[in-house]
Design an enzyme around this catalytic site. Structure first.
Site, short mmCIF file in Angstrom:
data_model
loop_
_atom_site.label_atom_id
_atom_site.label_comp_id
_atom_site.label_asym_id
_atom_site.label_seq_id
_atom_site.Cartn_x
_atom_site.Cartn_y
_atom_site.Cartn_z
N HIS A 100 -3.63 0.16 4.41
CA HIS A 100 -3.39 0.89 3.05
C HIS A 100 -2.66 -0.16 1.85
CE1 HIS A 100 0.88 1.83 3.83
NE2 HIS A 100 0.54 1.72 4.92
N ASP A 151 -1.32 1.42 -0.90
CA ASP A 151 -0.15 1.89 -1.35
C ASP A 151 1.22 1.65 -0.84
OD1 ASP A 151 -1.15 3.66 0.55
OD2 ASP A 151 -0.08 5.40 -0.41
N ASP A 169 5.06 -2.78 5.43
CA ASP A 169 4.30 -1.65 5.39
C ASP A 169 3.57 -1.50 4.32
OD1 ASP A 169 3.25 0.78 5.98
OD2 ASP A 169 4.98 1.96 5.59
N GLU A 177 -2.30 6.26 1.99
CA GLU A 177 -1.74 6.65 3.23
C GLU A 177 -0.38 7.15 3.02
OE1 GLU A 177 0.21 5.95 7.35
OE2 GLU A 177 0.86 4.99 5.15
N GLU A 178 0.55 6.55 2.28
CA GLU A 178 1.87 7.25 2.20
C GLU A 178 2.06 8.90 1.81
OE1 GLU A 178 4.07 5.53 3.57
OE2 GLU A 178 3.68 3.47 3.78
N GLU A 196 -2.22 -0.35 11.61
CA GLU A 196 -0.74 -0.69 11.75
C GLU A 196 -0.19 -0.08 12.85
OE1 GLU A 196 1.54 1.02 8.32
OE2 GLU A 196 0.00 2.74 8.16
ZN LIG Z 1 2.03 2.18 6.52
#
Ligand SMILES: [Zn+2]
Length: 447
Positions: free
Chosen positions: A101, A103, A133, A167-168, A194
């Site tokens: 991802h 974002d 991340d 994703e977040e 991840e």
């Molecule tokens: Zn992540």
């Protein structure tokens, strides 16, 4: 000199083939390129909200273009760009998807010692929001993917690189959107996303453990509401919703979480031994409850001399595979011990599905890790948080969450924090291990 030796040896053994004539990869040089890309990637602020990732996708697309790799671009909404690039295989097997991802969660710059969008290299690390991340992982995917292209590895299946937004905040305009609108374009057998990683200190101090995530916990967000009777603070009575809620919460949180009976965790304990007592290991071995908010009072700020009529609390519950939503809600209600308290589910993720470790890709990851780190213990694991990969497991996709680098607990703990970093020396081995595992899983036997 190494090149001549290899070609000569291959010729002597009579195993000439396209792969045998390739220059061996200089992984340090590749990691140097990856580092530059990661710094540029971090410098593009993709905080979500607002979640505008267009310029980040421009950056990744530029790298692919220079390599002569074709890609497609999608927009699920304005600013929500999605990138999909493909190395074509013979089609004998279904694709492997490298999914990350673009974002990141927002950063409060006033709490950071360094610029969260500076991509600064200092003290052997790259600093900034998304370093762990998961822009660092995405860049490792990208350069392993590029290495397959540069080495002209013949493929029996497509290898697809995909960068998604959102994703977040749940993935609705990212991974979910691609699954719902363009699944026919990628339909993978495997996803790498991840989740797991290698560590010398987090799982079990003194042991080098690489955990490959094969499952996630179910997210259940609950709102509890106690109702009572409003009144004057000078005259307490037994219908105060605050008293009621606080007592029930105390009962709920006092009991330890039941032990799990998840097979993955049994395997993990067999291989690693007892896990170190820390919040991460606790969260992967138990279902958990975090009391994340308490709201009550009349007026803003709340009047001190008014007993309110309503009090609410929110609970972030993370439930191990094997416990159903109904079982969990029954457990919460029983522990609260007050049938008058209303329990509402405000969000739930899909039921977790466990991916088998009996697969070509899992074995290839394990083999590539142990070749590089002969002392490593490789184990399947569960991750305590949610990722995009989980939504594909119910569709039969074998999804693994894994970043094959040895990371200090401090780097892992920096995700979503105000000093996020990834060690620079994590990049080269991670790219190499990804490359080897992809080659072993996707390459066509050329002879
Ligand atoms: Zn992540």
């Amino acid at each position: 000199m190494p090149r001549i030796t290899i070609v000569f040896a291959a010729a002597a053994l009579g195993i000439a083939g396209p792969a045998a004539a390739q220059e061996p990869m200089n992984w340090q040089a590749v990691a140097g390129e990856a580092l530059g890309t990661l710094q540029a990637y971090i410098r593009i602020d993709t905080s979500n909200p607002p979640g505008n990732v267009g310029p980040a996708v421009d950056l990744l697309a530029g790298v692919l273009k220079r390599e002569g790799i074709a890609f497609e671009r999608f927009e699920s909404a304005p600013g929500r760009s999605i990138l999909m690039a493909r190395l074509k295989g013979s089609g004998k097997a279904k694709p492997i998807l490298l999914l990350h991802h673009t974002d990141v969660v927002p950063a409060d710059a006033s709490r950071w010692k360094r610029d969260p969008f500076g991509g600064e290299v200092a003290d052997g690390a790259v600093w900034g929001r998304g370093a762990m991340d998961m822009k660092g992982i995405g860049v490792a995917h990208l350069y392993a993917f590029i290495a397959l292209k540069r080495q002209n590895v013949p493929l029996d299946r497509d290898v697809i690189f995909m960068a998604v937004p959102d994703e977040e905040i749940g993935g609705e305009l990212g991974a979910v959107w691609m699954r719902e609108n363009h699944y026919d374009k990628f339909e993978p057998e495997y996803i790498l996303d991840e989740g797991g990683f290698g560590s010398r200190d987090l799982f079990s101090p003194g042991k080098l453990v690489f955990g490959i995530s094969v499952a996630e916990k179910k997210i259940l967000w609950l709102e509890l509401m106690a109702e009572g009777i409003a009144g004057h603070g000078s005259q307490p009575h037994d219908q105060n919703p605050n008293d009621r809620l606080v007592r029930a919460l105390a009962r709920l949180l006092a009991e330890p979480m039941p032990p799990s009976n998840v097979e993955v965790l049994e395997t993990m304990k067999e291989r690693v031994g007892e896990l170190a007592p820390n919040k991460f290991n606790n969260a992967i071995q138990h279902s958990t409850i975090s009391l994340t908010s308490l709201r009550s009072g009349v007026g803003e700020p709340p009047k001190v001399n008014v007993i309110p009529s309503i009090a609410t609390a929110t609970l972030d519950c993370r439930v191990l595979p094997g416990t159903t939503k109904e079982e969990w809600l029954a457990l919460v209600a029983r522990r609260l011990g007050d049938p008058e308290i209303r329990i509402e589910v405000t969000y739930e993720s899909e039921d977790p599905v466990v991916t088998t470790q009996d697969s070509t890709l899992y074995r290839a990851l394990e083999a590539a890790v142990t070749r590089k780190h002969p002392d490593a213990i490789v184990t399947p694991m569960i991750v305590p948080f949610g990722t995009d990969a989980n939504g594909f497991r119910p569709h039969g996709v074998k999804s693994y969450g894994f970043f094959p680098a040895v990371l200090p607990a401090t780097a892992l703990g920096s995700m979503h924090g105000d000093a996020e970093f990834i060690p620079v020396d994590a990049l080269a081995p991670a790219i190499e291990i990804f490359f080897e595992a992809l080659r072993a899983t996707a390459s066509a036997p050329s002879r």
